[in-house]
Design an enzyme around this catalytic site. Sequence first.
Site, PDB file in Angstrom:
ATOM      1  N   ASN A  77       0.873  -1.175  -0.015  1.00 14.28           N
ATOM      2  CA  ASN A  77      -0.096  -0.186   0.052  1.00 14.28           C
ATOM      3  C   ASN A  77       0.884   1.136   0.041  1.00 14.28           C
ATOM      4  O   ASN A  77       1.677   1.485   1.131  1.00 14.28           O
ATOM      5  CB  ASN A  77      -0.844   0.150   1.160  1.00 14.28           C
ATOM      6  N   TRP A  78       1.006   2.002  -0.949  1.00 12.54           N
ATOM      7  CA  TRP A  78       1.924   2.883  -1.282  1.00 12.54           C
ATOM      8  C   TRP A  78       1.329   4.278  -0.438  1.00 12.54           C
ATOM      9  O   TRP A  78       2.084   5.074  -0.359  1.00 12.54           O
ATOM     10  CB  TRP A  78       2.301   3.235  -2.621  1.00 12.54           C
ATOM     11  N   HIS A  89      -9.341   0.844   5.190  1.00  9.86           N
ATOM     12  CA  HIS A  89      -7.971   1.006   5.875  1.00  9.86           C
ATOM     13  C   HIS A  89      -8.143   2.077   7.176  1.00  9.86           C
ATOM     14  O   HIS A  89      -8.863   2.937   7.223  1.00  9.86           O
ATOM     15  CB  HIS A  89      -7.000   1.726   4.948  1.00  9.86           C
ATOM     16  N   GLU A 139      -6.605   4.468   8.007  1.00 15.77           N
ATOM     17  CA  GLU A 139      -6.435   5.824   7.813  1.00 15.77           C
ATOM     18  C   GLU A 139      -7.889   6.460   7.117  1.00 15.77           C
ATOM     19  O   GLU A 139      -8.070   7.695   7.442  1.00 15.77           O
ATOM     20  CB  GLU A 139      -5.480   6.024   6.995  1.00 15.77           C
ATOM     21  N   GLU A 194      -4.863  -5.060  10.758  1.00 17.87           N
ATOM     22  CA  GLU A 194      -3.867  -4.077  10.981  1.00 17.87           C
ATOM     23  C   GLU A 194      -4.024  -3.393  12.296  1.00 17.87           C
ATOM     24  O   GLU A 194      -4.892  -2.421  12.247  1.00 17.87           O
ATOM     25  CB  GLU A 194      -3.814  -3.197   9.628  1.00 17.87           C
ATOM     26  N   GLY A 201       2.700   2.252  10.734  1.00 22.28           N
ATOM     27  CA  GLY A 201       3.666   3.204  10.461  1.00 22.28           C
ATOM     28  C   GLY A 201       4.463   3.733  11.850  1.00 22.28           C
ATOM     29  O   GLY A 201       5.062   4.579  11.556  1.00 22.28           O
TER      30      GLY A 201
HETATM   31  C1  PEP Z   1      -0.450   0.166   5.828  1.00 23.64           C
HETATM   32  O1  PEP Z   1      -0.547   1.298   5.413  1.00 23.64           O
HETATM   33  O2  PEP Z   1      -1.533  -0.692   5.466  1.00 23.64           O
HETATM   34  C2  PEP Z   1       0.460  -0.372   6.836  1.00 23.64           C
HETATM   35  C3  PEP Z   1       0.577  -1.369   7.246  1.00 23.64           C
HETATM   36  O3  PEP Z   1       1.623   0.684   6.834  1.00 23.64           O
HETATM   37  P1  PEP Z   1       3.252   0.253   7.598  1.00 23.64           P
HETATM   38  O4  PEP Z   1       3.434  -1.035   6.700  1.00 23.64           O
HETATM   39  O5  PEP Z   1       4.011   1.459   7.104  1.00 23.64           O
HETATM   40  O6  PEP Z   1       3.024   0.183   9.022  1.00 23.64           O
END
Ligand code: PEP
Length: 257
Positions: A10-11, A96, A98, A167, A173
């Site tokens: 996931n960019w 997600h 975010e 997640e 992050g």
């Molecule tokens: C994501 O954006 O889904 C994620 C898991 O980010 P990161 O790997 O940077 O924690």
Amino acid sequence: MTEKLLIAGNWKMHKTPRQTVEYFEQFKPLVKGLESVEILICPPFIDIPAAVESVKGSPIKIGGQNCFYEKEGAFTGEISPVMLREAGCEYVILGHSERRHIFGESDEVINKKVVAALEEGLRVILCVGETLQERESGLTFTVIETQLKLGLSGVEDKLDKVDIAYEPVWAIGTGVAAKPEDAEEVHRFIYDKLRELNPQKAEKVRVLYGGSVKPSNAESLLSQPHIRGVLVGGASLKPDSFAQIAKIGDTLATSKG
Ligand code: PEP
């Protein structure tokens, strides 16, 4: 295990179309010949045409990071599932953290998006996960169950077109991934809940782990029995680190048979 492990990147809001082309020039040779993993990259919308063009002739798949639930209309700034499909996407990430926490998406809105994306023939990666406060209050399993049940409401018969990404919000992050055994416990719980929703199709779902996955922790996470892939943010932005994660997945999947 019947399905390949899914190694998804996931960019987020990173890279321009030019940088997208450069990325795939480096990335494609690094993952050539990996047959036991499915590799997916979800770039920003504006990069999708460049990404789709770049991966032509390779097994790498492209997906969206979000979409709206209507096909078309007066929804300024939105992108529909049919647009993603026609642009060459096979997947879309929905729910997600975010989107939930910065843009205020509710489980009801996410569910409408899930229904619309599946109707359009996209595969959905539905993200679920608890905040630190929820974890510390002992609410992890309640939160996950609610997000799963509401997010998948009405599409229980299409679970074979859905993957779930667990997640934990506190791991995204931050550089601090969940401990493999803690992630495994939640993944096992997710499979229990999926079996309640659809006993025939639950095993078709790949439950991915996401949250600070990097080459140094990918093996310990991916070797857990109920972790069937990873969703990678930061470490997917560099071709070599994302390729290393894909290779780790491929080696594990090959040795598991
Ligand atoms: C994501 O954006 O889904 C994620 C898991 O980010 P990161 O790997 O940077 O924690």
